[in-house]
Design an enzyme around this catalytic site. Structure first.
Site, mmCIF file in Angstrom:
data_model
loop_
_atom_site.group_PDB
_atom_site.id
_atom_site.type_symbol
_atom_site.label_atom_id
_atom_site.label_comp_id
_atom_site.label_asym_id
_atom_site.label_seq_id
_atom_site.Cartn_x
_atom_site.Cartn_y
_atom_site.Cartn_z
ATOM 1 N N GLU A 25 12.344 39.314 2.459
ATOM 2 C CA GLU A 25 12.432 40.524 3.282
ATOM 3 C C GLU A 25 11.485 41.586 2.731
ATOM 4 O O GLU A 25 11.211 41.598 1.532
ATOM 5 C CB GLU A 25 13.867 41.101 3.227
ATOM 6 N N LYS A 32 10.432 45.062 1.121
ATOM 7 C CA LYS A 32 11.144 45.998 0.235
ATOM 8 C C LYS A 32 10.790 47.414 0.675
ATOM 9 O O LYS A 32 9.663 47.872 0.503
ATOM 10 C CB LYS A 32 10.749 45.786 -1.229
ATOM 11 N N ARG A 53 18.813 53.939 -0.829
ATOM 12 C CA ARG A 53 19.819 52.918 -0.544
ATOM 13 C C ARG A 53 21.049 53.590 0.035
ATOM 14 O O ARG A 53 21.577 54.531 -0.558
ATOM 15 C CB ARG A 53 20.184 52.206 -1.852
ATOM 16 N N ARG A 74 23.741 55.153 -3.990
ATOM 17 C CA ARG A 74 23.974 54.312 -5.172
ATOM 18 C C ARG A 74 24.775 55.040 -6.223
ATOM 19 O O ARG A 74 25.376 54.422 -7.077
ATOM 20 C CB ARG A 74 22.620 53.918 -5.780
ATOM 21 N N GLU A 127 18.644 50.351 3.658
ATOM 22 C CA GLU A 127 17.782 51.376 3.053
ATOM 23 C C GLU A 127 17.364 52.337 4.171
ATOM 24 O O GLU A 127 16.899 51.896 5.229
ATOM 25 C CB GLU A 127 16.546 50.671 2.464
ATOM 26 N N PHE A 142 20.157 45.325 5.753
ATOM 27 C CA PHE A 142 19.865 43.974 5.261
ATOM 28 C C PHE A 142 21.096 43.191 4.834
ATOM 29 O O PHE A 142 20.973 42.046 4.419
ATOM 30 C CB PHE A 142 18.811 43.992 4.145
ATOM 31 N N ARG A 200 22.903 42.914 -11.429
ATOM 32 C CA ARG A 200 21.480 42.609 -11.262
ATOM 33 C C ARG A 200 21.308 41.152 -11.623
ATOM 34 O O ARG A 200 21.351 40.787 -12.787
ATOM 35 C CB ARG A 200 20.659 43.506 -12.194
ATOM 36 N N LYS A 224 12.923 41.024 -6.858
ATOM 37 C CA LYS A 224 11.900 41.849 -6.206
ATOM 38 C C LYS A 224 10.525 41.447 -6.701
ATOM 39 O O LYS A 224 10.367 41.076 -7.866
ATOM 40 C CB LYS A 224 12.169 43.324 -6.452
HETATM 41 P P1 ATP Z 1 12.362 49.723 -7.839
HETATM 42 O O1 ATP Z 1 12.514 50.695 -8.963
HETATM 43 O O2 ATP Z 1 11.492 48.581 -8.154
HETATM 44 O O3 ATP Z 1 12.093 50.403 -6.558
HETATM 45 P P2 ATP Z 1 14.966 49.786 -7.630
HETATM 46 O O4 ATP Z 1 15.100 50.355 -8.978
HETATM 47 O O5 ATP Z 1 14.903 50.675 -6.453
HETATM 48 O O6 ATP Z 1 13.696 48.974 -7.652
HETATM 49 P P3 ATP Z 1 16.317 47.367 -7.666
HETATM 50 O O7 ATP Z 1 17.728 46.981 -7.685
HETATM 51 O O8 ATP Z 1 15.531 46.967 -8.833
HETATM 52 O O9 ATP Z 1 16.237 48.915 -7.464
HETATM 53 O O10 ATP Z 1 15.658 46.818 -6.350
HETATM 54 C C1 ATP Z 1 16.464 46.742 -5.220
HETATM 55 C C2 ATP Z 1 16.348 48.017 -4.427
HETATM 56 O O11 ATP Z 1 15.365 47.877 -3.437
HETATM 57 C C3 ATP Z 1 17.621 48.267 -3.689
HETATM 58 O O12 ATP Z 1 18.467 49.108 -4.442
HETATM 59 C C4 ATP Z 1 17.211 48.905 -2.402
HETATM 60 O O13 ATP Z 1 17.287 50.312 -2.551
HETATM 61 C C5 ATP Z 1 15.765 48.540 -2.248
HETATM 62 N N1 ATP Z 1 15.479 47.643 -1.119
HETATM 63 C C6 ATP Z 1 14.502 47.837 -0.226
HETATM 64 N N2 ATP Z 1 14.446 46.854 0.659
HETATM 65 C C7 ATP Z 1 15.422 45.957 0.344
HETATM 66 C C8 ATP Z 1 15.857 44.721 0.889
HETATM 67 N N3 ATP Z 1 15.259 44.180 1.937
HETATM 68 N N4 ATP Z 1 16.894 44.108 0.295
HETATM 69 C C9 ATP Z 1 17.505 44.646 -0.795
HETATM 70 N N5 ATP Z 1 17.123 45.820 -1.359
HETATM 71 C C10 ATP Z 1 16.085 46.477 -0.803
#
Ligand code: ATP
Length: 576
Positions: free
Chosen positions: A242, A244, A249, A264, A294, A334, A411, A417
């Site tokens: 999917e 990102k 969130r 969050r 998101e 999602f 996690r 990702k």
């Molecule tokens: P990063 O700092 O790399 O942006 P992150 O710290 O936001 O990542 P992670 O848990 O590492 O948080 O990555 C997942 C995050 O990505 C989720 O918390 C969500 O906010 C975002 N996200 C965006 N698109 C998607 C998706 N298709 N599925 C799940 N999470 C997604």
């Protein structure tokens, strides 16, 4: 249990730094009286409810000082004089109140706090002050210290969720073996009071009956990181891919007419996104649901999605309508965690994705959109999709195992990702908790901050260990805002949960996160991250702040183990 007993335990907790001792003290408290199990976790963290629904008393220090002065029969000037000396209204109250202990129960005190919180309308502040004064005159000096600190939002015993989880397990079975069951229940309701009460009143088996329910946020699943499309396919096999999105969130809950939107950090931000609330009512075909997605702002003229910072502005409390007009948002869903009373978290990802598609009505200009997906077991197909997403201006992709459960609050490699630069040795950014700052010299003195002292999280000991001092990367205006926020969260001495090898100019309660990019990880005697015995710790090389991440909870920070793991992986990767 009497509140005086709780106050004495608070005092003992303040006097120790040993995690096992704090856990043991808490376990003893939990054993004392099952009737208090629900409210104890709230009070231990200085709140009047779970984080997403804790009532506020509405009394600030100025008003508390008036109540203390009246209750003690001391002039207000005297209270402020002592406050200047001691910097803590709690110890001031303790100094001016009589040395005795009351018979008030913890529940009595809690109920009175709630009563104060409920007072509204004209003359509310006077009424609140009087109610608090009436409470103060009934208690002894040590109780007064903690009553004032709780109401002022300055209890700061440094008791994190993980410590309460350990203490609950010890209270019930004598060791920490119930940890996973307690954490599972907690991740589904985000309410340690409910979990404590369920465990202690009904027994461990009842924890399994805690399921996601609309109105109680579920801790969001998080994504692990892998360096490339090839490693992802090698590890996960067939995957769902999917885009990102780089927004905020949001977990959307619906129960009949009621809709909640949780971040969050488990904050209810429904007020900030009225069009999303309306869209949930309009585009969702279900009486009850919990959805994950998101929210991303976009430019109404071009349709182009906006970067995170722009979307984050929508989280403000005031002028929502005006900002909503300027920055409309789209809510990309999602996942679905619960549907019409059925807990879907243990169903496979692929099934949840299908169910989500069945209950959402997509409309061309609808606020809610479904996140597009691709399924593949080919690394080159994944790579091409990833590159296409980057061309569309997205952050990268999130890759998901089709057979995986929804792992609330964890996690894991169920979600991975992939972002540009992932293939570099230090693949990503670090989410660090600010635990202090240095004042800075020259131009920086004007901002009030020269550098931030930042830490990673160690969930095993529920503590924050320093990993970096970072002083660059933010625009000037943001330093000023940050300075104000950090001063509100500052403490006279090192916060209990912080493990540091040196003292910054100002200590700050672990609350705010920053995203930091680094050029690598090195060993350093200055920092405590990964430090064992006389060995040096680990620190970030060439750190730079990328952005403020106030949408995260401190427990969501990069962990100590991740930094140590990255260092050792980096050592084995040939450097360019
Ligand atoms: P990063 O700092 O790399 O942006 P992150 O710290 O936001 O990542 P992670 O848990 O590492 O948080 O990555 C997942 C995050 O990505 C989720 O918390 C969500 O906010 C975002 N996200 C965006 N698109 C998607 C998706 N298709 N599925 C799940 N999470 C997604």
């Amino acid at each position: 249990m009497q509140f005086a007993m709780l106050a004495r335990t608070f005092e003992q907790i303040e006097a120790t730094n040993a995690h096992y001792r704090i856990t043991a003290l808490l376990a003893d408290l939990f054993r004392l009286d099952v009737a208090d199990a629900m409210i104890l976790p709230y009070l231990l963290q200085g709140r009047l409810g779970p984080p997403y629904a804790a009532p506020e008393t509405g009394l600030d220090e100025r008003r508390l000082a008036q109540a203390v002065a009246k209750a003690a029969g001391v002039g207000l000037e005297e209270i402020w004089r002592l406050y200047q000396q001691q910097g803590d209204l709690g110890t001031v109250a303790e100094a001016v109140m009589p040395v005795l202990e009351s018979l008030l129960s913890v529940q009595d005190v809690f109920d009175r706090f709630l009563e104060i919180a409920r007072v509204a309308g004209p003359g509310a502040y006077e009424r609140k002050i009087t109610l608090f004064e009436n409470l103060l005159v009934k208690v002894g000096n040590l109780e007064a210290r903690y009553l004032v600190r709780i109401v002022a939002g300055r209890l700061r015993l440094g008791i994190g969720d993980a410590t309460i989880v350990d203490a609950l397990s010890i209270a019930r079975v004598g060791d920490t073996s119930l940890g996973p069951a307690i954490e599972r229940a907690y991740s589904f309701c985000s309410d340690l009071g409910l979990v404590a009460h369920t465990l202690l009143a009904q027994g461990p088996a009842a924890l399994a009956e805690i399921h996601p329910v609309p109105g109680r946020p579920v801790l969001p699943a998080l994504a692990a990181r892998l360096p490339s499309a090839t490693t992802i396919v090698a590890k996960l096999g067939r995957v769902i891919v999917e885009p990102k999105y780089d927004g905020v969130r949001l977990q959307a809950h619906k129960a009949g007419e009621r809709v909640w939107l949780f971040t969050r950090r488990l904050e209810d931000v429904s007020h900030a996104f009225p069009e999303v609330v309306a869209a949930i009512q309009g585009q969702l075909r279900a009486r009850e649901a919990i959805l994950d997605g998101e929210v991303v702002g976009y430019d109404p003229r071009t349709g182009q999605l906006l970067p995170f910072q722009q979307t984050a502005r929508r989280r403000r409390k005031h002028g929502v309508a005006e900002v909503a007009g300027q920055f409309p948002v789209r809510y990309f869903l999602f996942d679905v965690l619960s549907l019409d009373g059925v807990d879907l978290t243990s169903r496979p990802q692929a099934e949840r994705s299908r169910q989500l598609r069945q209950v959402i009505v997509e409309e061309p200009s609808g606020v809610i959109a479904l996140t597009p997906q691709l399924e593949t077991d080919q690394a080159d197909v994944l790579q091409r999709f990833f590159e296409e997403m980057l061309r569309c201006g997205l952050e990268g992709v999130v890759v998901k195992r089709p057979d995986a459960h929804y792992h609330a609050g964890a996690r894991q490699y169920n979600w991975v990702k992939l972002k540009p630069g992932s293939e570099a040795a230090v693949a990503d950014t670090f989410d660090l908790v600010i635990v202090g700052y240095e004042r800075g010299r020259g131009k920086r003195a004007a901002f009030g901050i020269g550098s931030l002292l930042c830490a990673v999280y160690d969930p095993d000991h529920d503590r924050y260990r320093t990993v970096s001092r970072v002083g660059s990367g933010l625009p000037d205006a943001e330093w000023l805002t940050l300075h104000q926020l950090l001063d509100e969260a500052s403490t006279a001495t090192k916060p209990k949960q912080v493990d540091a090898a040196f003292a910054p100019d100002v200590w700050v309660t672990p609350r705010y996160l920053v995203e930091v990019i680094a050029g690598g990880i090195m060993r350093s005697p200055l920092h405590t991250c990964g430090k064992e015995g006389r060995e040096p710790g680990y620190a970030l090389r060439f750190p730079r702040i990328r952005r403020l991440r106030f949408d995260r909870r401190p427990e969501d920070a990069t962990t100590e183990a991740e930094v140590v793991g990255l260092y050792h992986r980096e050592e084995t990767v040939p450097r360019a």
